[in-house]
Design an enzyme around this catalytic site. Structure first.
Site, short mmCIF file in Angstrom:
data_model
loop_
_atom_site.label_atom_id
_atom_site.label_comp_id
_atom_site.label_asym_id
_atom_site.label_seq_id
_atom_site.Cartn_x
_atom_site.Cartn_y
_atom_site.Cartn_z
N MET A 1 38.44 52.80 35.99
CA MET A 1 39.05 51.38 36.96
C MET A 1 38.76 50.43 35.79
O MET A 1 38.78 50.86 34.73
CB MET A 1 38.49 51.36 38.38
CG MET A 1 38.42 50.65 38.95
SD MET A 1 39.99 50.38 39.79
CE MET A 1 39.08 51.82 40.97
N CYS A 2 39.27 49.28 36.58
CA CYS A 2 39.07 47.97 35.50
C CYS A 2 39.02 46.92 36.10
O CYS A 2 37.91 46.88 37.27
CB CYS A 2 40.77 48.10 34.41
SG CYS A 2 41.24 49.49 34.58
N ARG A 3 38.61 45.70 35.28
CA ARG A 3 38.35 44.44 35.95
C ARG A 3 39.41 43.41 35.49
O ARG A 3 39.46 43.63 34.06
CB ARG A 3 36.84 44.05 35.84
CG ARG A 3 35.29 44.96 36.32
CD ARG A 3 35.47 44.07 37.80
NE ARG A 3 36.06 45.86 38.39
CZ ARG A 3 36.36 45.50 40.23
NH1 ARG A 3 35.46 45.60 41.02
NH2 ARG A 3 36.97 46.97 40.39
#
Length: 251
Positions: A1-3
């Site tokens: 996942m990332c932001r």
């Protein structure tokens, strides 16, 4: 996942958005507050921004954690822009692509980031990938799920689709082929921001006629932040923000 985060508005120093706020993207690399999958976004970072009078964005990307790049502080202090997109990365799978796999991806006037993962990658998208011309497949910037999603989106953009429609159709195609996917996509051309909430958090903050921010999560506790419902397309300009529900694709 990332932001990730995108901004349109009056020119600001990159650091005013990415570093200075109490829960900025910089801090989200090790202490995200609303991330549903993964805990540390330390597999690279990047920022893309537009300079006045130039429709083609510049980028700065590294394959290291954002907190370990001591030069970013100076860059973010002096570079100002009225349109930007930045991301910190948590790799879906181990790989050797390094900086090439760090968002934002870029081509022509567009910037793009993917917060999520394609379920069953890479086999799940084999049929979808065959729809792309061979030249576009051979030009993938990295051997990752996000890079292929970017190629699918870019193909639509270059054939004339508007950014919101292109983003929505890309999400629906990938979700149909790989139903377990998380597809929070974020793109900008310097005049519009388009994003999808599909499996993870997405928020926006807008002052119509002045600025708009679309982000994986709020970077401060300003009460103007609004959460985007899951399965929703967001299209924003400096003047307006529209939300459109996305229907689950049929099997």
């Amino acid at each position: 996942m990332c932001r990730h985060v995108a901004y349109l508005g009056p020119p600001v120093a990159l650091g005013d958005l990415l570093i200075a706020p109490p829960h900025a993207l910089y801090r989200q690399s090790w202490a995200p507050r609303r991330q549903r999958n993964g805990t540390v976004n330390a597999d690279g970072f990047g920022v893309g921004w537009y300079a006045e009078g130039d429709p083609v964005p510049a980028r700065y990307r590294r394959a290291v954690p954002i907190w370990s790049d001591l030069g970013l502080t100076d860059l973010a202090r002096v570079v100002r822009s009225g349109a930007l997109l930045a991301a910190v990365r948590d790799a879906t799978l181990p790989g050797a692509d390094g900086e090439a796999a760090a968002a934002p991806f870029a081509a022509d006037r567009w910037l793009f980031s993917h917060n999520g993962a394609v379920g069953g990658w890479p086999a799940s998208l084999a049929d979808v990938a065959r729809a792309l011309p061979a030249e576009e497949l051979l030009s993938l910037p990295a051997q990752t799920d996000s890079a292929l999603v970017w190629a699918l989106l870019l193909h639509r953009l270059r054939t004339g689709d508007e950014i919101g429609q292109a983003l929505a159709d890309t999400v629906l195609d990938v979700a149909k082929a790989a139903p377990a996917s998380r597809l929070n996509l974020l793109a900008t051309d310097g005049e519009h921001i388009a994003a999808t909430a599909w499996g993870d958090s997405l928020w926006f903050r807008a002052e119509p006629g002045h600025h708009v921010v679309v982000a994986s999560e709020p970077y401060d506790d300003d009460p103007r932040w609004r959460e985007v419902p899951d399965r929703t397309l967001v299209v924003a300009t400096r003047a307006d923000v529209s939300l459109t529900p996305l229907k689950e694709p049929l099997p």
